[in-house]
Scaffold this active site. Sequence first.
Site, PDB file in Angstrom:
ATOM      1  N   ASP A 134     -41.998  23.959  29.802  1.00  0.00           N
ATOM      2  CA  ASP A 134     -42.491  24.594  31.027  1.00  0.00           C
ATOM      3  C   ASP A 134     -41.600  25.785  31.346  1.00  0.00           C
ATOM      4  O   ASP A 134     -40.717  26.138  30.560  1.00  0.00           O
ATOM      5  CB  ASP A 134     -42.517  23.566  32.177  1.00  0.00           C
ATOM      6  CG  ASP A 134     -43.676  23.830  33.128  1.00  0.00           C
ATOM      7  OD1 ASP A 134     -43.726  24.954  33.680  1.00  0.00           O
ATOM      8  OD2 ASP A 134     -44.526  22.946  33.321  1.00  0.00           O
ATOM      9  N   TRP A 187     -57.659  17.459  36.402  1.00  0.00           N
ATOM     10  CA  TRP A 187     -56.690  17.138  37.456  1.00  0.00           C
ATOM     11  C   TRP A 187     -57.067  17.727  38.802  1.00  0.00           C
ATOM     12  O   TRP A 187     -56.661  17.218  39.836  1.00  0.00           O
ATOM     13  CB  TRP A 187     -55.287  17.585  37.033  1.00  0.00           C
ATOM     14  CG  TRP A 187     -55.039  19.073  36.974  1.00  0.00           C
ATOM     15  CD1 TRP A 187     -55.444  19.931  35.998  1.00  0.00           C
ATOM     16  CD2 TRP A 187     -54.318  19.857  37.922  1.00  0.00           C
ATOM     17  NE1 TRP A 187     -55.011  21.202  36.271  1.00  0.00           N
ATOM     18  CE2 TRP A 187     -54.308  21.191  37.445  1.00  0.00           C
ATOM     19  CE3 TRP A 187     -53.651  19.589  39.122  1.00  0.00           C
ATOM     20  CZ2 TRP A 187     -53.683  22.240  38.138  1.00  0.00           C
ATOM     21  CZ3 TRP A 187     -53.028  20.625  39.800  1.00  0.00           C
ATOM     22  CH2 TRP A 187     -53.049  21.932  39.305  1.00  0.00           C
ATOM     23  N   ARG A 192     -38.899  19.412  34.425  1.00  0.00           N
ATOM     24  CA  ARG A 192     -38.339  19.774  35.740  1.00  0.00           C
ATOM     25  C   ARG A 192     -37.030  19.025  35.946  1.00  0.00           C
ATOM     26  O   ARG A 192     -36.061  19.573  36.439  1.00  0.00           O
ATOM     27  CB  ARG A 192     -39.360  19.476  36.833  1.00  0.00           C
ATOM     28  CG  ARG A 192     -40.341  20.617  37.102  1.00  0.00           C
ATOM     29  CD  ARG A 192     -41.007  21.157  35.834  1.00  0.00           C
ATOM     30  NE  ARG A 192     -42.022  22.156  36.117  1.00  0.00           N
ATOM     31  CZ  ARG A 192     -43.325  21.881  36.264  1.00  0.00           C
ATOM     32  NH1 ARG A 192     -43.778  20.638  36.102  1.00  0.00           N
ATOM     33  NH2 ARG A 192     -44.180  22.851  36.526  1.00  0.00           N
ATOM     34  N   ASP A 223     -46.205  11.895  41.992  1.00  0.00           N
ATOM     35  CA  ASP A 223     -45.142  12.607  42.719  1.00  0.00           C
ATOM     36  C   ASP A 223     -45.550  12.826  44.179  1.00  0.00           C
ATOM     37  O   ASP A 223     -44.706  13.200  44.988  1.00  0.00           O
ATOM     38  CB  ASP A 223     -44.822  13.946  42.048  1.00  0.00           C
ATOM     39  CG  ASP A 223     -46.030  14.843  41.879  1.00  0.00           C
ATOM     40  OD1 ASP A 223     -47.155  14.323  41.695  1.00  0.00           O
ATOM     41  OD2 ASP A 223     -45.864  16.085  41.926  1.00  0.00           O
ATOM     42  N   HIS A 258     -46.853  28.758  32.171  1.00  0.00           N
ATOM     43  CA  HIS A 258     -45.745  27.784  32.180  1.00  0.00           C
ATOM     44  C   HIS A 258     -44.848  28.015  30.961  1.00  0.00           C
ATOM     45  O   HIS A 258     -44.433  27.069  30.290  1.00  0.00           O
ATOM     46  CB  HIS A 258     -46.287  26.351  32.181  1.00  0.00           C
ATOM     47  CG  HIS A 258     -46.878  25.961  33.514  1.00  0.00           C
ATOM     48  ND1 HIS A 258     -46.095  25.643  34.600  1.00  0.00           N
ATOM     49  CD2 HIS A 258     -48.159  25.868  33.941  1.00  0.00           C
ATOM     50  CE1 HIS A 258     -46.879  25.348  35.634  1.00  0.00           C
ATOM     51  NE2 HIS A 258     -48.139  25.483  35.270  1.00  0.00           N
ATOM     52  N   TRP A 314     -44.806  14.117  37.997  1.00  0.00           N
ATOM     53  CA  TRP A 314     -44.113  15.413  37.938  1.00  0.00           C
ATOM     54  C   TRP A 314     -42.762  15.262  38.629  1.00  0.00           C
ATOM     55  O   TRP A 314     -42.651  14.542  39.637  1.00  0.00           O
ATOM     56  CB  TRP A 314     -44.961  16.489  38.631  1.00  0.00           C
ATOM     57  CG  TRP A 314     -46.305  16.652  37.999  1.00  0.00           C
ATOM     58  CD1 TRP A 314     -47.500  16.179  38.465  1.00  0.00           C
ATOM     59  CD2 TRP A 314     -46.599  17.322  36.770  1.00  0.00           C
ATOM     60  NE1 TRP A 314     -48.512  16.515  37.603  1.00  0.00           N
ATOM     61  CE2 TRP A 314     -47.999  17.218  36.561  1.00  0.00           C
ATOM     62  CE3 TRP A 314     -45.829  18.004  35.826  1.00  0.00           C
ATOM     63  CZ2 TRP A 314     -48.633  17.762  35.440  1.00  0.00           C
ATOM     64  CZ3 TRP A 314     -46.468  18.548  34.711  1.00  0.00           C
ATOM     65  CH2 TRP A 314     -47.846  18.426  34.537  1.00  0.00           C
ATOM     66  N   THR A 315     -41.745  15.962  38.117  1.00  0.00           N
ATOM     67  CA  THR A 315     -40.387  15.611  38.558  1.00  0.00           C
ATOM     68  C   THR A 315     -39.619  16.754  39.243  1.00  0.00           C
ATOM     69  O   THR A 315     -38.388  16.748  39.235  1.00  0.00           O
ATOM     70  CB  THR A 315     -39.571  15.084  37.356  1.00  0.00           C
ATOM     71  OG1 THR A 315     -39.543  16.107  36.343  1.00  0.00           O
ATOM     72  CG2 THR A 315     -40.136  13.807  36.797  1.00  0.00           C
ATOM     73  N   GLU A 321     -52.771  26.593  35.253  1.00  0.00           N
ATOM     74  CA  GLU A 321     -52.059  27.519  36.132  1.00  0.00           C
ATOM     75  C   GLU A 321     -51.497  28.719  35.374  1.00  0.00           C
ATOM     76  O   GLU A 321     -50.296  28.972  35.415  1.00  0.00           O
ATOM     77  CB  GLU A 321     -50.924  26.762  36.847  1.00  0.00           C
ATOM     78  CG  GLU A 321     -51.442  25.615  37.705  1.00  0.00           C
ATOM     79  CD  GLU A 321     -50.333  24.775  38.323  1.00  0.00           C
ATOM     80  OE1 GLU A 321     -50.510  24.320  39.453  1.00  0.00           O
ATOM     81  OE2 GLU A 321     -49.282  24.566  37.667  1.00  0.00           O
TER      82      GLU A 321
HETATM   83  C1  ACM Z   1     -50.879  20.387  36.830  1.00  0.00           C
HETATM   84  O1  ACM Z   1     -50.657  19.599  37.747  1.00  0.00           O
HETATM   85  N1  ACM Z   1     -50.455  21.637  36.886  1.00  0.00           N
HETATM   86  C2  ACM Z   1     -51.629  19.987  35.677  1.00  0.00           C
END
Ligand code: ACM
Length: 538
Positions: free
Chosen positions: A170, A370, A141, A397, A241, A445-446, A304
Amino acid sequence: MTSVVPRVRHLEKGTGEFTLSASTRIATDDALSPAARLLQASLMRATQLPVGFGDDGQIQLRVDESLPREGYRVEVTPDRVHIAAATEVGATWAVQTLLQLLPPGIYRSAPLRNTRWAIPAVTIEDEPKYPWRGALLDVVRHFLPVREVLRFIDLLAMHRLNVLHLHLTDDQGWRIEILRYPRLTEVGSWRRESQVGAGENSSHDGRPHGGFYTQDDIREIVAYAAARGITVVPEIDLPGHAQAAIAAYPELGVVDEPLEPWTNWGINVNVFNVEESTIEFLCNVFDEVVDLFPSEYIHVGGDECPKGQWEADPRTQERMQELGVADEHALQSWFISRIGEHLASRGRKLLGWDEILEGGLAKDATVLSWRGWAGAIAAARAGHDVIACPEDTVYLDYRQSDDPREPIPVATVTTVADVYGFSPVPPGISDEEARHVLGGQGNMWTEHTDSPRSIDYQVFPRLCALAEALWAPDLRDLDDFEARLTHHLERLDALGVEYRRSDGPRPWQLRPGVPGRPEDKETAAANVQALTANIAVE
Ligand code: ACM
């Protein structure tokens, strides 16, 4: 006097202190010499004393095979420092602890005025509780240059964390050179612009963003980490992704339309198709990944993955009939299993997000759980190994307070105390099932973190709390931790880490005007429960 973070298992204070001087020398067994060299470099850099090697050195590193793999013993008396470890990794942790016994200036590159380089007499015996103590860094990201990844590795090592999970691919970018498929980085490593903020009122910045690691860069990162006791676990995210890869090689996608690396955040509809040629492409990618990363585990994503394109596409439906799979969840499971078989043929283990449980878990897969605890419980009960990173507790994050000026105004509030209270063992499982829990990790996560400075703010000091929760969970005491943390923050200051202070962001850490999407804990928990409803817990 001794405020080591994470806390050590056993510490007994002695009398007096050992003082570094121009005549200090290091003696080491060959097997521990990488750790000895790290110690020498750290001492020389900060003190500018000529610390060399010599058989009669007052600082000794000796192999003691009776100690556990990551365990170590440090004995400091006024005359000498004796480090014992069974392995190089154990000796590396001993060095990190020893550095924390010195004044915080030991983390600088020049001596502070009037510093006495004294180590208090002490005996420490230590070993970690969990073998997997990790942090995820999302370099997609927002790309992080190699030197910043190395700095992050130093900060992990300082906290005796031993896994760096690198999220390398991603929708918004492909960040690792693959020699066989150059367009992955030629096309996939740059996006036109980036979304700013989250929610309906977010906008775009109009600035291209990108970057990637060459294979030489990757080798450097892996070697630098290994010398510090850290394994780098690569993640190539699939079958969702995947937009940056599909933008580079459209034949990997389901729909016949040109794509570019995505400029938004969130869950993307574009997923890999399930043709044999796509599996072959990905196996070729993993062949290069396996050659670069010695990690036992290779992460294949799995999170996802919307099923809409597979449902609507006649060719995918035909393929499902060919393969004899019942639905799209089973199709994802088939996809993951094919990659898993390939990794197994290369002697590696498959790791994936908890969505890989939906539609049946690939043989021998390890689950990174997660979305709450459902995945961890189901995997452990089915006899699979588990690593826990529940988003409501260890997503780094997530916002750190409900102050609307928090620079990342998204998700639920996750405080230092929340992270400190983290246990990777899911509630309600038996001791036998708990043996499958390898440990845990915090995830950075960024999407909303576009610089090393803003990563510092999100990660620290929550990562210090995580390190203690995974190293010495049975010794946890929040008041004691907070007292040690006060001193530990001086070390982070010496290193120039721009952590979040307990009274909130400093002016340069504010990002006013960025629209956010904060959630309360109850709504978020209900959402997670709905999302994980189709994970069968036996
Ligand atoms: C995730 O946070 N999509 C693994």
